[in-house]
Design an enzyme around this catalytic site. Structure first.
Site, PDB file in Angstrom:
ATOM      1  N   PRO A  17       0.852  -1.002  -0.033  1.00 27.59           N
ATOM      2  CA  PRO A  17       0.053  -0.072   0.124  1.00 27.59           C
ATOM      3  C   PRO A  17       0.705   1.201   0.218  1.00 27.59           C
ATOM      4  O   PRO A  17       1.970   1.475   0.571  1.00 27.59           O
ATOM      5  CB  PRO A  17      -0.713  -0.194   1.215  1.00 27.59           C
ATOM      6  N   ASN A  18       0.526   2.281  -0.773  1.00 31.29           N
ATOM      7  CA  ASN A  18       0.881   3.682  -0.968  1.00 31.29           C
ATOM      8  C   ASN A  18       2.250   3.717  -1.798  1.00 31.29           C
ATOM      9  O   ASN A  18       2.682   4.779  -1.985  1.00 31.29           O
ATOM     10  CB  ASN A  18       1.017   4.155   0.593  1.00 31.29           C
ATOM     11  N   ARG A  25       5.192  10.823  -2.696  1.00 31.62           N
ATOM     12  CA  ARG A  25       5.064  10.626  -1.223  1.00 31.62           C
ATOM     13  C   ARG A  25       6.282  10.973  -0.220  1.00 31.62           C
ATOM     14  O   ARG A  25       7.176  10.272  -0.450  1.00 31.62           O
ATOM     15  CB  ARG A  25       4.400   9.353  -0.957  1.00 31.62           C
ATOM     16  N   TYR A  30      11.332   8.690   1.138  1.00 32.10           N
ATOM     17  CA  TYR A  30      11.342   7.779   0.116  1.00 32.10           C
ATOM     18  C   TYR A  30      11.653   8.024  -1.234  1.00 32.10           C
ATOM     19  O   TYR A  30      11.790   7.128  -2.205  1.00 32.10           O
ATOM     20  CB  TYR A  30       9.760   7.388  -0.133  1.00 32.10           C
ATOM     21  N   ASN A  81       8.067  -5.385  -0.236  1.00 30.77           N
ATOM     22  CA  ASN A  81       7.903  -4.270   0.719  1.00 30.77           C
ATOM     23  C   ASN A  81       6.551  -4.225   0.724  1.00 30.77           C
ATOM     24  O   ASN A  81       5.539  -3.553   0.119  1.00 30.77           O
ATOM     25  CB  ASN A  81       8.368  -3.046  -0.191  1.00 30.77           C
ATOM     26  N   ALA A  84       2.811  -0.593   5.203  1.00 28.94           N
ATOM     27  CA  ALA A  84       2.179  -0.543   6.378  1.00 28.94           C
ATOM     28  C   ALA A  84       1.509  -1.832   6.937  1.00 28.94           C
ATOM     29  O   ALA A  84       1.500  -2.348   7.989  1.00 28.94           O
ATOM     30  CB  ALA A  84       1.208   0.474   6.493  1.00 28.94           C
ATOM     31  N   GLU A 105      12.639  -9.477   2.832  1.00 34.23           N
ATOM     32  CA  GLU A 105      11.567  -8.289   3.368  1.00 34.23           C
ATOM     33  C   GLU A 105      12.540  -7.043   3.143  1.00 34.23           C
ATOM     34  O   GLU A 105      13.441  -6.871   3.558  1.00 34.23           O
ATOM     35  CB  GLU A 105      11.275  -8.649   5.092  1.00 34.23           C
ATOM     36  N   HIS A 107      12.378  -2.566   3.071  1.00 34.61           N
ATOM     37  CA  HIS A 107      11.846  -1.116   3.486  1.00 34.61           C
ATOM     38  C   HIS A 107      13.026  -0.153   2.820  1.00 34.61           C
ATOM     39  O   HIS A 107      14.130  -0.375   3.216  1.00 34.61           O
ATOM     40  CB  HIS A 107      11.526  -1.158   4.790  1.00 34.61           C
ATOM     41  N   ARG A 114      12.612   5.365  13.019  1.00 37.23           N
ATOM     42  CA  ARG A 114      11.168   5.895  13.010  1.00 37.23           C
ATOM     43  C   ARG A 114      10.456   5.489  13.973  1.00 37.23           C
ATOM     44  O   ARG A 114      10.509   5.303  15.013  1.00 37.23           O
ATOM     45  CB  ARG A 114      10.375   5.763  11.564  1.00 37.23           C
TER      46      ARG A 114
HETATM   47  C1  DQA Z   1       8.036   1.405   4.283  1.00 34.35           C
HETATM   48  C2  DQA Z   1       7.996   1.446   5.707  1.00 34.35           C
HETATM   49  C3  DQA Z   1       6.456   1.383   6.334  1.00 34.35           C
HETATM   50  O1  DQA Z   1       6.375   1.470   7.802  1.00 34.35           O
HETATM   51  C4  DQA Z   1       5.544   2.222   5.771  1.00 34.35           C
HETATM   52  O2  DQA Z   1       4.144   2.084   6.192  1.00 34.35           O
HETATM   53  C5  DQA Z   1       5.676   2.337   4.272  1.00 34.35           C
HETATM   54  C6  DQA Z   1       6.913   2.133   3.759  1.00 34.35           C
HETATM   55  C7  DQA Z   1       9.394   1.469   3.734  1.00 34.35           C
HETATM   56  O3  DQA Z   1       9.358   1.334   2.448  1.00 34.35           O
HETATM   57  O4  DQA Z   1      10.171   2.426   4.303  1.00 34.35           O
HETATM   58  O5  DQA Z   1       4.616   2.265   3.675  1.00 34.35           O
HETATM   59  O6  DQA Z   1       7.848  -0.036   4.086  1.00 34.35           O
END
Ligand code: DQA
Length: 152
Positions: A17-18, A25, A30, A81, A84, A105, A107, A114
Site C-alpha cells: 500500500p501507498n 509521497r 522515500y 515491501n 504498512a 523483506e 523497506h 522511525r
Molecule cells: C515502508 C515503511 C513502512 O513503515 C511504511 O508503512 C511504508 C513504507 C518503507 O519502505 O520504508 O509504507 O515499508
C-alpha cells in the site's frame, strides 16, 4: 562433486500500500523516483544478472496474499515491501509461511529510526533476509544479493 544451490532465475517484486505514490509521497523519506522508474530499473538489473524480474503493486491486502499464493511454483524468490501491512498483517505472515515461498523483506526507509509502531514486523519471522534504510536502491541490492548468494 558438490551440488551448488541454484541461483534464483525468477524473482517477483511485490510492493504494498501507498508505494504507488513513490516520487511524490514524503520524498525526503522515500526519494524522488517513481515506482515505474524503480521497476524499470529492476527489470534491467535482472536482465544483466540473468534473472527474470516481474513487478506487482497493490494497495489491497487480499491481492497481495493472492499474489504470494500464485508465486508458489512459478517464482523462485519474492522481494516484498509490504508497506504498512508489514506492521499489521497476520494474513501476510500466514501466506508466506503457508506457501513456503522464499522471501526477502525490504523497506526503503530505516524503519527502526522511525516511529515505534514501525519497529514490529509480522514478515520478519518468515523472511529469509530483511533489509531496510537503503532507499529505493535497496531493491537492486536485494536482486544482486540473490544473484550472489543463492543459499539466502
Ligand atoms: C515502508 C515503511 C513502512 O513503515 C511504511 O508503512 C511504508 C513504507 C518503507 O519502505 O520504508 O509504507 O515499508
Amino acid at each position: 562433486t558438490v551440488e551448488m544451490p541454484l541461483m534464483p532465475s525468477i524473482v517477483m517484486v511485490l510492493n504494498g500500500p501507498n508505494l504507488n505514490l513513490l516520487g511524490t509521497r514524503e520524498p525526503h523519506i522515500y526519494g524522488a523516483e517513481t515506482l515505474t522508474d524503480v521497476e524499470n530499473h529492476l527489470i534491467q538489473t535482472g536482465k544483466d544478472l540473468g534473472i527474470s524480474v516481474s513487478c506487482f503493486q497493490s494497495n489491497s491486502e487480499g491481492d497481495i496474499v493472492s499474489r504470494i499464493h500464485q508465486a508458489r511454483g512459478e517464482t523462485d524468490f519474492i522481494i516484498i515491501n509490504a508497506g504498512a501491512y508489514t506492521h499489521t498483517s497476520v494474513a501476510l505472515h500466514d501466506a508466506i509461511k503457508g506457501t513456503g515461498v522464499p522471501l526477502v523483506e525490504l523497506h526503503i526507509s530505516n524503519v527502526f529510526a522511525r516511529e515505534p509502531f514501525r519497529h514490529h514486523s509480522y514478515i520478519s519471522p518468515v523472511a529469509r533476509a530483511v533489509m531496510c534504510g537503503w532507499g529505493v536502491q535497496g531493491y537492486a541490492l536485494a536482486i544482486d544479493g540473490l544473484a550472489q548468494t543463492p543459499a539466502v
